[in-house]
Write an enzyme that holds these catalytic residues in place. Sequence first.
Site, PDB file in Angstrom:
ATOM      1  N   CYS A 123      -7.923  -2.149  -4.326  1.00  0.00           N
ATOM      2  CA  CYS A 123      -7.496  -2.936  -5.217  1.00  0.00           C
ATOM      3  C   CYS A 123      -7.779  -4.080  -5.956  1.00  0.00           C
ATOM      4  O   CYS A 123      -8.657  -4.976  -4.978  1.00  0.00           O
ATOM      5  CB  CYS A 123      -6.242  -3.376  -5.524  1.00  0.00           C
ATOM      6  N   CYS A 172      -7.374  -7.493  -3.648  1.00  0.00           N
ATOM      7  CA  CYS A 172      -7.275  -7.355  -2.263  1.00  0.00           C
ATOM      8  C   CYS A 172      -9.164  -6.618  -1.580  1.00  0.00           C
ATOM      9  O   CYS A 172      -9.685  -6.381  -1.124  1.00  0.00           O
ATOM     10  CB  CYS A 172      -6.644  -6.040  -1.195  1.00  0.00           C
ATOM     11  N   CYS A 179      -5.158   1.665   5.147  1.00  0.00           N
ATOM     12  CA  CYS A 179      -4.019   1.214   3.730  1.00  0.00           C
ATOM     13  C   CYS A 179      -3.244   2.048   4.371  1.00  0.00           C
ATOM     14  O   CYS A 179      -1.585   2.473   3.833  1.00  0.00           O
ATOM     15  CB  CYS A 179      -4.412   1.820   2.454  1.00  0.00           C
ATOM     16  N   CYS A 234       0.966  -1.543   0.012  1.00  0.00           N
ATOM     17  CA  CYS A 234       0.282  -0.068  -0.566  1.00  0.00           C
ATOM     18  C   CYS A 234       0.886   1.167   0.385  1.00  0.00           C
ATOM     19  O   CYS A 234       0.400   2.061  -0.577  1.00  0.00           O
ATOM     20  CB  CYS A 234      -0.826   0.280   1.112  1.00  0.00           C
TER      21      CYS A 234
END
Length: 241
Positions: free
Chosen positions: A207, A210, A235, A124
């Site tokens: 993302c 994730c 993050c 991240c």
Amino acid sequence: MNASSTLATEAAELSLRFAGRPPEELLAWAVERFGERVVLACSLGMEDVALVDLLSRVTKSPQVFVLDTGRLHEESYETLDSLRSRYGINIEVYFPDAAAVQNLMRTKGAYSFYESIENRKECCGVRKVEPLQRALAGRAAWITGMRREQAVTRGDLALVEVDPVNAGLLKFNPLAEWSLAQLEDYVKQRQVPLHPLHAKGYPSIGCAPCTRAIQTGEDIRAGRWWWESADTKECGLHVKK
């Protein structure tokens, strides 16, 4: 009183002043105060597309950026194009540093973030945090779509706060008080372009590796970093002192 304390006092006073008020009032104040030096960080999720709409109602030149981590869902790019078309605005896109991504992939592979919280935060950091810092360079304040109802890590979120990481900028969270029902009503009434994955059980979108759809009864951020406990699911973009 030093500059940092003065800014913190102003943030607290603004949070009280705009408590219970429509979010566009806080946005209008921010734009009047900072002009083009206040910018919206848009994740392309429901909160942030609502803010694109709200911001477009209070200024003819909304400042908006998106962080393209290199691992977004295909539908995220569709949403980005829809927003640009609907509102006729230039949305800046920031990418991670290519050398940093290459080094991460070379040394730890494509899925190191599944192995530990430290590895996930490292990914991240490369793909989101560093690009955010570039996006905020030269700005005086930024706007986020965070809401208190989203997660245990955001339960005490203020409408206005001082960002302790990004040069002490003012950080506006206009939707902090909104419930999911209020948010859904707004985007429906305004016919705001929505990310297609919302209709497929993704209330929170990041993302692709994730993010997953959630099951009935799960927390709305359960699909983000689902292999971690709820109190670690940030993050690094939103850090408290």
